[in-house]
Write a protein that holds these residues in place. Structure first.
Motif, PDB file in Angstrom:
ATOM      1  N   ARG A   8      18.442   4.817  22.889  1.00 53.07           N
ATOM      2  CA  ARG A   8      18.722   3.846  21.831  1.00 53.07           C
ATOM      3  C   ARG A   8      18.654   2.418  22.334  1.00 53.07           C
ATOM      4  NH1 ARG A   8      23.528   5.318  20.765  1.00 53.07           N
ATOM      5  NH2 ARG A   8      24.644   3.609  21.777  1.00 53.07           N
ATOM      6  N   GLU A   9      19.173   2.179  23.531  1.00 56.08           N
ATOM      7  CA  GLU A   9      19.286   0.810  24.037  1.00 56.08           C
ATOM      8  C   GLU A   9      18.049   0.328  24.796  1.00 56.08           C
ATOM      9  OE1 GLU A   9      21.722  -1.205  23.305  1.00 56.08           O
ATOM     10  OE2 GLU A   9      22.854   0.316  22.219  1.00 56.08           O
ATOM     11  N   PHE A  10      17.286   1.257  25.394  1.00 54.74           N
ATOM     12  CA  PHE A  10      16.200   0.837  26.278  1.00 54.74           C
ATOM     13  C   PHE A  10      14.823   1.388  25.905  1.00 54.74           C
ATOM     14  CE2 PHE A  10      20.112   0.641  28.804  1.00 54.74           C
ATOM     15  CZ  PHE A  10      20.072  -0.684  29.223  1.00 54.74           C
ATOM     16  N   MET A  11      14.781   2.398  25.030  1.00 55.48           N
ATOM     17  CA  MET A  11      13.491   2.980  24.665  1.00 55.48           C
ATOM     18  C   MET A  11      12.991   2.504  23.302  1.00 55.48           C
ATOM     19  SD  MET A  11      12.838   4.639  27.371  1.00 55.48           S
ATOM     20  CE  MET A  11      11.393   5.601  26.923  1.00 55.48           C
ATOM     21  N   ALA A  17      14.316  -5.561  23.451  1.00 54.97           N
ATOM     22  CA  ALA A  17      14.091  -7.008  23.424  1.00 54.97           C
ATOM     23  C   ALA A  17      15.389  -7.759  23.179  1.00 54.97           C
ATOM     24  CB  ALA A  17      13.063  -7.348  22.343  1.00 54.97           C
ATOM     25  N   PHE A  18      16.221  -7.224  22.256  1.00 56.04           N
ATOM     26  CA  PHE A  18      17.511  -7.860  21.994  1.00 56.04           C
ATOM     27  C   PHE A  18      18.387  -7.853  23.241  1.00 56.04           C
ATOM     28  CE2 PHE A  18      22.026  -7.248  21.109  1.00 56.04           C
ATOM     29  CZ  PHE A  18      22.314  -8.408  20.415  1.00 56.04           C
ATOM     30  N   ASN A  19      18.477  -6.705  23.919  1.00 57.58           N
ATOM     31  CA  ASN A  19      19.324  -6.598  25.113  1.00 57.58           C
ATOM     32  C   ASN A  19      18.874  -7.559  26.199  1.00 57.58           C
ATOM     33  OD1 ASN A  19      21.007  -4.604  24.071  1.00 57.58           O
ATOM     34  ND2 ASN A  19      19.693  -2.937  24.759  1.00 57.58           N
ATOM     35  N   VAL A  20      17.561  -7.658  26.397  1.00 61.48           N
ATOM     36  CA  VAL A  20      17.045  -8.563  27.434  1.00 61.48           C
ATOM     37  C   VAL A  20      17.387 -10.008  27.096  1.00 61.48           C
ATOM     38  CG1 VAL A  20      14.936  -9.462  28.482  1.00 61.48           C
ATOM     39  CG2 VAL A  20      15.208  -6.994  28.169  1.00 61.48           C
ATOM     40  N   TRP A  97      26.517  -6.509  12.427  1.00 55.91           N
ATOM     41  CA  TRP A  97      26.374  -5.854  13.729  1.00 55.91           C
ATOM     42  C   TRP A  97      26.248  -6.902  14.835  1.00 55.91           C
ATOM     43  CZ3 TRP A  97      22.418  -6.071  17.330  1.00 55.91           C
ATOM     44  CH2 TRP A  97      22.487  -5.143  18.367  1.00 55.91           C
ATOM     45  N   PHE A  98      25.432  -7.934  14.603  1.00 57.18           N
ATOM     46  CA  PHE A  98      25.264  -8.981  15.609  1.00 57.18           C
ATOM     47  C   PHE A  98      26.573  -9.744  15.819  1.00 57.18           C
ATOM     48  CE2 PHE A  98      23.972 -13.389  16.704  1.00 57.18           C
ATOM     49  CZ  PHE A  98      23.426 -13.121  17.956  1.00 57.18           C
ATOM     50  N   HIS A  99      27.291  -9.993  14.732  1.00 55.68           N
ATOM     51  CA  HIS A  99      28.595 -10.656  14.823  1.00 55.68           C
ATOM     52  C   HIS A  99      29.532  -9.858  15.734  1.00 55.68           C
ATOM     53  CE1 HIS A  99      32.046 -13.034  13.448  1.00 55.68           C
ATOM     54  NE2 HIS A  99      32.694 -11.900  13.210  1.00 55.68           N
ATOM     55  N   ARG A 100      29.510  -8.532  15.601  1.00 60.19           N
ATOM     56  CA  ARG A 100      30.358  -7.690  16.447  1.00 60.19           C
ATOM     57  C   ARG A 100      29.914  -7.726  17.909  1.00 60.19           C
ATOM     58  NH1 ARG A 100      30.152  -3.728  12.166  1.00 60.19           N
ATOM     59  NH2 ARG A 100      28.634  -2.549  13.399  1.00 60.19           N
ATOM     60  N   GLN A 101      28.600  -7.766  18.150  1.00 62.62           N
ATOM     61  CA  GLN A 101      28.118  -7.825  19.538  1.00 62.62           C
ATOM     62  C   GLN A 101      28.600  -9.103  20.213  1.00 62.62           C
ATOM     63  OE1 GLN A 101      26.802  -4.846  20.408  1.00 62.62           O
ATOM     64  NE2 GLN A 101      27.184  -4.571  18.214  1.00 62.62           N
ATOM     65  N   VAL A 102      28.555 -10.203  19.482  1.00 63.79           N
ATOM     66  CA  VAL A 102      29.046 -11.474  20.040  1.00 63.79           C
ATOM     67  C   VAL A 102      30.551 -11.389  20.263  1.00 63.79           C
ATOM     68  CG1 VAL A 102      29.225 -13.963  19.698  1.00 63.79           C
ATOM     69  CG2 VAL A 102      27.182 -12.751  18.916  1.00 63.79           C
ATOM     70  N   ALA A 103      31.273 -10.729  19.344  1.00 63.93           N
ATOM     71  CA  ALA A 103      32.721 -10.583  19.495  1.00 63.93           C
ATOM     72  C   ALA A 103      33.063  -9.750  20.726  1.00 63.93           C
ATOM     73  CB  ALA A 103      33.316  -9.942  18.239  1.00 63.93           C
ATOM     74  N   TYR A 104      32.300  -8.677  20.976  1.00 67.81           N
ATOM     75  CA  TYR A 104      32.534  -7.866  22.172  1.00 67.81           C
ATOM     76  C   TYR A 104      32.291  -8.696  23.435  1.00 67.81           C
ATOM     77  CZ  TYR A 104      32.158  -3.903  18.932  1.00 67.81           C
ATOM     78  OH  TYR A 104      32.336  -3.030  17.893  1.00 67.81           O
ATOM     79  N   SER A 105      31.209  -9.466  23.399  1.00 67.63           N
ATOM     80  CA  SER A 105      30.913 -10.334  24.552  1.00 67.63           C
ATOM     81  C   SER A 105      32.013 -11.369  24.744  1.00 67.63           C
ATOM     82  CB  SER A 105      29.564 -11.029  24.336  1.00 67.63           C
ATOM     83  OG  SER A 105      29.300 -11.965  25.357  1.00 67.63           O
ATOM     84  N   LEU A 106      32.491 -11.932  23.634  1.00 64.03           N
ATOM     85  CA  LEU A 106      33.566 -12.926  23.686  1.00 64.03           C
ATOM     86  C   LEU A 106      34.819 -12.329  24.324  1.00 64.03           C
ATOM     87  CD1 LEU A 106      33.734 -15.896  22.565  1.00 64.03           C
ATOM     88  CD2 LEU A 106      34.975 -14.948  20.639  1.00 64.03           C
ATOM     89  N   ALA A 107      35.142 -11.094  23.963  1.00 59.91           N
ATOM     90  CA  ALA A 107      36.327 -10.439  24.530  1.00 59.91           C
ATOM     91  C   ALA A 107      36.162 -10.208  26.023  1.00 59.91           C
ATOM     92  CB  ALA A 107      36.572  -9.104  23.808  1.00 59.91           C
TER      93      ALA A 107
END
Length: 551
Positions: A8-11, A17-20, A97-107
């Motif tokens: 899911r994350e790399f294939m 592209a988002f992860n990179v 979903w993107f808002h949550r990814q930023v929130a996880y990074s913020l934490a």
């Protein structure tokens, strides 16, 4: 499970592209923040603390970046405007979903930054490079005060943002999330503590930002991250102005399952089928806004939403209208509804305010050749508007690229069929209309699944009533109810074979690529199974796409 996560994350190219880009940008900022601190000769005294101060500085720069980034997905009006034009470039429907990814990074980076600073303050007290104790820096200086203030707000916001809390007590989520205003104030003023300086004593000034940039040598990141805050504040002001335009609740319909249908008149409200809105009932709360999918079509002379009574707000609204769980609505059979008549009742309809509309994936339904609409339980609401709009456009012969529609409704129990049934009957009847017979032949197929384990008595009752009957005894539709959970792999596999064999779309051949757009609203576990089926059966002839409804 590990293989599934890796795939899911790399294939998946877009996710890779988002992860990179996302994590690469964060790591680059951290390295830059670390390096610029460690190599700054004017900060040689502070650099005697070594790794702790380098870590705190790098993490602090990343936090500033996330502090500006986290507001961008919440610019709903801007996203709604640019969405139709730029969906190909970025997943506009995945803003939550993107808002949550930023929130996880913020934490994560907040933990790194805070831990490093605790070590910094202890080392400051131990080495006495500044004549202060750790407690003084923590609780008497602006940097320490705003930092702890932001941490407290984060604990409140994150703990009430869990899905179960949002469903059971939306008010807790709503109010704590609006503490973000104070969090952003703390973020913009955090550097006023002037911890990063080339002097023993801080150099304060009486005007904003209240510290001198001659001796306070921070990154001045607030100058960049304040702009998303200003834009977001401007959007909220505009939403408040727009929501105050004339709005009137014209009708309330109560369906057998207890679901309420609110019909609202607002001439200034223009929307596209599949979109959603926020609603406020000032009598219940002057501050809370709750999201609901629009269930009327743009051609209807009103805006309607369907509300199931499951939370504090929805139950409170039911009690206010006299149709709450404790109020019995007798004499109703499945497919019927009761219209509340304010003239003959002591209960007057409350005033309402609506804000929106906001974009949703199902807006794009007419851009595909085949549309698969899947609703689970109350998740059927986005497709009420879509099906009605299809009906209106079908009458006008303006279906665009759309040639077939498959509608799936997966319900846990039989009573849930009641409130949406009248609409399905209308849509199904339209398919039998003589004027539309040629156009409607095999155009729409309704698939209803009941997942509840049924008793022997109920099974016998269904068998008796179904024998030779024109309508299904459970849904009163011509389409027969299927029992058990749908096998999505089989369903999509059979559809792919039919399309490739030229049996599904009239005149199609296996050499032509067919786009099949799948739209889903419901729980995440079911979404994963459906998405896996779309990915598994996509090939050079048939392209299955998947989009999930988000609020």
């Amino acid at each position: 499970m590990g293989e599934s996560w890796f795939r899911r994350e790399f294939m998946v190219p877009r996710r890779l592209a988002f992860n990179v880009l996302f994590y690469g940008a964060h790591l680059s900022l951290f390295i830059y923040g670390w390096y610029s601190q460690a190599t700054n000769q004017r900060l040689a005294g502070l650099n005697s603390l070594k790794y702790s101060v380098w870590t705190s500085r790098g993490a602090g720069l990343v936090l500033a970046f996330d502090g500006g980034l986290i507001l961008l997905p919440m610019l709903r009006n801007i996203i709604r405007i640019i969405r139709p034009k730029l969906t190909w470039a970025f997943p506009a429907d995945e803003n939550i979903w993107f808002h949550r990814q930023v929130a996880y990074s913020l934490a994560f980076w907040a933990m790194v930054h805070t831990t490093a600073h605790y070590v910094n303050f202890i080392n400051v007290e131990r080495t006495q490079i500044r004549k202060q104790t750790a407690l003084q820096i923590h609780y008497t200086q602006p940097g320490g005060i705003t930092g702890h203030f932001m941490l407290l707000i984060m604990v409140l916001m994150y703990s009430t943002a869990h899905q179960k809390i949002r469903q059971q007590c939306f008010e807790a989520f709503w109010y704590t999330h609006h503490l973000a205003f104070f969090f952003m104030l703390g973020l913009y003023t955090h550097a006023t503590g002037c911890f990063v300086r080339d002097t023993v004593d801080p150099d304060y000034i009486p005007t904003f930002p209240f510290y001198s940039t001659e001796h306070c040598l921070g990154y001045l990141s607030w100058r960049f991250i304040i702009w998303p805050g200003i834009i977001y504040f401007g959007e909220r002001v505009w939403r408040e102005i727009r929501a105050r335009r004339a709005t009137r609740l014209s009708k309330v319909l109560v369906h057998p399952s207890g679901a309420m249908e609110l019909r609202i008149i607002k001439p200034s409200f223009k929307y596209t089928a599949g979109q959603w809105l926020f609603i406020q009932i000032p009598e219940l709360s002057r501050f809370q806004w709750h999201p609901f999918t629009i269930t009327s079509a743009p051609e209807d002379p009103y805006v309607s939403i369907h509300i199931r009574q499951v939370g504090d707000f929805t139950r409170g609204l039911g009690d206010r209208l006299g149709v709450g769980p404790s109020d019995k609505m007798s004499g109703m059979s499945r497919g019927d509804y009761v219209e509340l008549d304010p003239a003959g009742s002591s209960i007057a309809l409350p005033s309402v305010r609506i804000d929106g509309p906001y974009g949703a994936p199902a807006e794009d339904v007419f851009g595909a050749e085949v549309a698969i609409l899947i609703g689970a339980g109350i998740g059927v609401t986005p497709f009420a508007s879509i099906l009605k709009h299809i009906w209106y456009r079908q009458k006008k012969g303006k279906l665009g690229s759309l040639r077939r529609v498959e509608f799936f409704w997966v319900c846990r129990d039989a009573p849930s069929f009641g409130w949406f049934q009248s609409l399905l009957q209308e849509v199904e009847a339209a398919q039998a209309d003589r004027e539309l017979h040629v156009l409607a032949a095999n155009f729409l197929r309704i698939n209803v699944y009941l997942t509840q384990k049924i008793s022997e008595d109920m099974l016998w009752n269904i068998a008796v009533n179904d024998a030779g009957a024109e309508y299904d005894p459970l849904t009163l539709l011509r389409s027969r109810t299927m029992f058990g959970r749908p096998d999505w792999m089989t369903i999509f596999g059979q559809m792919k074979q039919a399309i490739e064999g030229g049996q599904y779309l009239p005149g199609s051949t296996s050499q032509l690529k067919t786009k099949v757009a799948t739209y889903f609203c419901g729980p995440g576990a079911l979404a994963k199974a459906i998405k896996d089926a779309t990915v598994s059966h996509t090939n050079s002839n048939v392209e299955f796409t998947f989009a999930k409804e988000h609020f």
